[in-house]
Write a protein that holds these residues in place. Structure first.
Motif, short mmCIF file in Angstrom:
data_model
loop_
_atom_site.label_atom_id
_atom_site.label_comp_id
_atom_site.label_asym_id
_atom_site.label_seq_id
_atom_site.Cartn_x
_atom_site.Cartn_y
_atom_site.Cartn_z
N ALA A 30 51.73 35.56 73.34
CA ALA A 30 51.58 34.60 74.41
C ALA A 30 52.43 33.36 74.20
O ALA A 30 52.84 32.70 75.15
CB ALA A 30 50.11 34.19 74.55
N LYS A 31 52.71 33.04 72.93
CA LYS A 31 53.42 31.79 72.65
C LYS A 31 54.28 31.96 71.41
O LYS A 31 53.84 32.53 70.41
CB LYS A 31 52.37 30.70 72.42
CG LYS A 31 52.89 29.31 72.27
CD LYS A 31 51.69 28.36 72.16
CE LYS A 31 52.13 26.93 72.10
NZ LYS A 31 50.98 26.02 71.97
N GLY A 52 49.08 35.21 69.74
CA GLY A 52 48.79 36.17 70.79
C GLY A 52 47.54 37.00 70.52
O GLY A 52 46.64 36.56 69.80
N LYS A 53 47.57 38.17 71.08
CA LYS A 53 46.41 39.06 71.01
C LYS A 53 46.89 40.48 70.78
O LYS A 53 47.87 40.92 71.38
CB LYS A 53 45.63 38.97 72.32
CG LYS A 53 44.26 39.60 72.28
CD LYS A 53 43.49 39.29 73.56
CE LYS A 53 43.10 37.85 73.67
NZ LYS A 53 41.85 37.46 73.10
N ASP A 87 42.65 38.12 68.12
CA ASP A 87 43.68 37.09 68.17
C ASP A 87 44.52 37.18 66.91
O ASP A 87 44.04 37.61 65.85
CB ASP A 87 43.04 35.70 68.24
CG ASP A 87 42.25 35.50 69.51
OD1 ASP A 87 42.63 36.06 70.55
OD2 ASP A 87 41.24 34.78 69.46
N PHE A 88 45.79 36.78 67.02
CA PHE A 88 46.63 36.72 65.82
C PHE A 88 47.51 35.49 65.87
O PHE A 88 47.81 34.95 66.92
CB PHE A 88 47.49 37.99 65.65
CG PHE A 88 48.70 38.04 66.55
CD1 PHE A 88 49.90 37.46 66.17
CD2 PHE A 88 48.64 38.66 67.78
CE1 PHE A 88 51.01 37.50 66.99
CE2 PHE A 88 49.74 38.70 68.62
CZ PHE A 88 50.93 38.12 68.22
N TRP A 136 47.87 36.34 60.37
CA TRP A 136 46.42 36.18 60.39
C TRP A 136 45.91 36.85 61.66
O TRP A 136 46.50 36.71 62.72
CB TRP A 136 46.01 34.72 60.46
CG TRP A 136 46.41 33.90 59.29
CD1 TRP A 136 45.75 33.78 58.11
CD2 TRP A 136 47.56 33.06 59.19
NE1 TRP A 136 46.42 32.91 57.27
CE2 TRP A 136 47.55 32.45 57.92
CE3 TRP A 136 48.62 32.74 60.05
CZ2 TRP A 136 48.52 31.57 57.49
CZ3 TRP A 136 49.59 31.88 59.61
CH2 TRP A 136 49.54 31.30 58.34
N SER A 137 44.81 37.56 61.54
CA SER A 137 44.13 38.06 62.74
C SER A 137 42.65 37.80 62.56
O SER A 137 42.12 37.88 61.46
CB SER A 137 44.41 39.54 62.97
OG SER A 137 43.83 40.34 61.97
N GLY A 138 42.02 37.43 63.66
CA GLY A 138 40.60 37.13 63.62
C GLY A 138 39.80 38.18 64.34
O GLY A 138 40.31 38.92 65.17
N TRP A 139 38.56 38.23 64.02
CA TRP A 139 37.65 39.14 64.71
C TRP A 139 36.27 38.51 64.73
O TRP A 139 35.95 37.64 63.93
CB TRP A 139 37.61 40.52 64.05
CG TRP A 139 37.11 40.50 62.65
CD1 TRP A 139 37.83 40.22 61.51
CD2 TRP A 139 35.79 40.73 62.18
NE1 TRP A 139 37.04 40.26 60.41
CE2 TRP A 139 35.77 40.59 60.78
CE3 TRP A 139 34.60 41.05 62.83
CZ2 TRP A 139 34.62 40.75 60.03
CZ3 TRP A 139 33.45 41.21 62.06
CH2 TRP A 139 33.48 41.07 60.68
#
Length: 140
Positions: A30-31, A52-53, A87-88, A136-139
């Motif tokens: 996204a950015k 982004g995602k 998200d990442f 990094w990725s979140g959950w």
């Protein structure tokens, strides 16, 4: 995003997901912006920050995924897979040829990136100076 980095990210997700098996279905950046206002990191140069995602799908019938609580209750797509997203954030050398070929990957659960502060000693930018792609990725 280059297909090489997408493939690399998908491979990393595959390697680190020893508890579940997922497939990447879509990647959205996204950015993209200069990291730390274009600061250079030694001979590795400037970095970009990508946000982004990542979209994934898992098979609730796969034995590796059965330990996920209530997965069998989640909606399934036409292929009988459960879709989800994470998200990442990723730091990538602006000049991709300056990357060292390795990725430092941290999965964070509902939190912020923590490993950079631990490894970078609070911000001395070790990972960037060494040419890592930092992911990094979140959950939740």
């Amino acid at each position: 995003m280059s297909s090489k980095l997408c493939t690399l990210f998908a491979f990393i997700l595959f390697l680190v997901s020893s508890l579940a098996h997922a497939e990447v279905t879509r990647w959205e950046t996204a950015k993209r912006e200069p990291y730390q206002n274009g600061k250079t990191f030694g001979d590795r140069g400037a970095y970009e920050k990508w946000i982004g995602k990542i979209h994934l799908a898992i098979d609730p019938q796969n034995e590796h995924n059965r330990q996920i609580v209530d997965l069998n209750l989640a909606p399934q797509n036409a292929k009988k897979l459960v879709e989800f997203a994470a998200d990442f954030e990723m730091l990538v050398p602006a000049d991709r040829t300056k990357a060292n070929g390795a990725v430092f990957y941290e999965v964070n659960n509902r939190g912020k990136n923590t490993a950079g502060n631990l490894i970078d000693g609070g911000g001395d930018d070790f990972l960037c100076r060494q040419g890592f792609v930092v992911l990094w990725s979140g959950w939740i």
